[in-house]
Design a protein around this motif. Structure first.
Motif, PDB file in Angstrom:
ATOM      1  N   VAL A  97       1.451  13.984   3.491  1.00 49.77           N
ATOM      2  CA  VAL A  97       2.166  12.580   2.987  1.00 49.77           C
ATOM      3  C   VAL A  97       2.550  11.679   4.164  1.00 49.77           C
ATOM      4  O   VAL A  97       2.236  10.521   3.853  1.00 49.77           O
TER       5      VAL A  97
ATOM      6  N   VAL B 139       0.493   8.056   4.328  1.00 49.53           N
ATOM      7  CA  VAL B 139       1.306   6.834   4.167  1.00 49.53           C
ATOM      8  C   VAL B 139       1.121   5.825   5.287  1.00 49.53           C
ATOM      9  O   VAL B 139       0.787   4.684   5.245  1.00 49.53           O
TER      10      VAL B 139
ATOM     11  N   ALA C 164      -2.583   4.630   5.357  1.00 50.72           N
ATOM     12  CA  ALA C 164      -2.688   3.263   4.240  1.00 50.72           C
ATOM     13  C   ALA C 164      -2.079   1.987   4.836  1.00 50.72           C
ATOM     14  O   ALA C 164      -2.700   1.023   4.745  1.00 50.72           O
TER      15      ALA C 164
END
Length: 272
Positions: A57, A61, A64
């Protein structure tokens, strides 16, 4: 004597590539980033105790955010570009690790799936743009294809590298030697047998992933597991220092910029 028409600011910006020239610096940083990607994923997952899910995760993130920044800039920015490659390296490792460790997908299956996925990405890219050359990365659509291909190559390289070094029991050193030999053969084929430059580039790009992973495992794994036992922390710090130094040099000298011409040319395995 004829003169070329003056290029407008928009035309100049359109000619600026979003990726670096393929030089020796490119391959050195790529292998170092690949190695850090392998060891950093293990370090965050196991040494810091984040676990596979939290590590995935956090990395996704960060990736991105980095990709948004990469798409927003108008030209190749060494620090941003290589930070994105580093995060994709970690993400590609985690994709394969999740499939193998969490979902129980055999490495043979994931290797085949990622191979098919990469062929599909290249086919869609070529059908849309009529080129796979990295010298043509000057639009958002081409950049999207480029980063998707890079991500799949990292996932494929991780699966293939783990399959060869662990499942086939060859060990990290032998695997490293095999991958070095493959890259040497690709380089020789490109320069002596005129192997297509784009094909040679992407083949070498794929193979550098398991090469870096094997190097990372060889350095970090304990002696009883076939490694040198240096540890993930020392390896990550040492390699990151070298990466930062090289990226700083490239930022200052601009020797790996592709911005002299808007003509498309196939990438070279390394420039002279």
């Amino acid at each position: 004597m004829t003169t070329s028409p003056a290029r407008t600011p928009d035309a100049v910006r359109a000619a600026l590539s979003k990726v670096p020239e393929v030089t020796l610096y490119f391959w050195v940083i790529k292998i170092l980033a690949t190695t850090v990607g392998e060891t950093a994923a293990d370090y965050l997952n196991m040494t810091l105790g984040l676990g596979l899910q939290k590590t995935t995760v956090v990395t996704v993130v960060l990736l991105a955010i980095s990709l948004c920044a990469q798409f927003a800039v108008r030209r190749y920015v060494p620090a941003l570009y290589w930070w994105t490659v580093l995060l994709i390296s970690v993400t590609g490792t985690l994709i394969t690790d999740n499939l193998t460790d969490k979902w129980g997908v055999p490495l043979t299956v994931s290797t085949v799936v990622f191979t098919v996925a990469l062929v599909a990405v290249f086919a869609a890219w070529y059908a849309s743009e009529r080129t796979l050359s990295i010298h043509s990365i000057r639009t958002h659509r081409r950049e999207a294809f480029y980063w998707l291909a890079v991500l799949v190559t990292f996932a494929l390289g991780t699966a293939a590298g783990d399959l060869i070094s662990e499942r086939l029991g060859l060990g990290y050193l032998i695997s490293l030697i095999i991958f070095v030999a493959v890259i040497a053969a690709l380089t020789a084929s490109h320069y002596t047998l005129r192997l297509n430059a784009v094909l040679a580039f992407w083949a070498a790009y794929i193979v550098t992933r398991p090469l870096g992973a094997s190097l990372g495992d060889l350095l970090t794994q304990p002696a009883d597991a076939g490694g040198l036992g240096i540890g993930a922390t020392a390896t990550n710090v040492a390699f990151l220092v070298v990466i930062v130094a090289l990226v700083g040099y490239l930022s200052a000298t601009r020797v790996d910029r592709i911005e002299q011409s808007s003509t498309e040319a196939p990438p070279r395995i390394a420039s002279r």
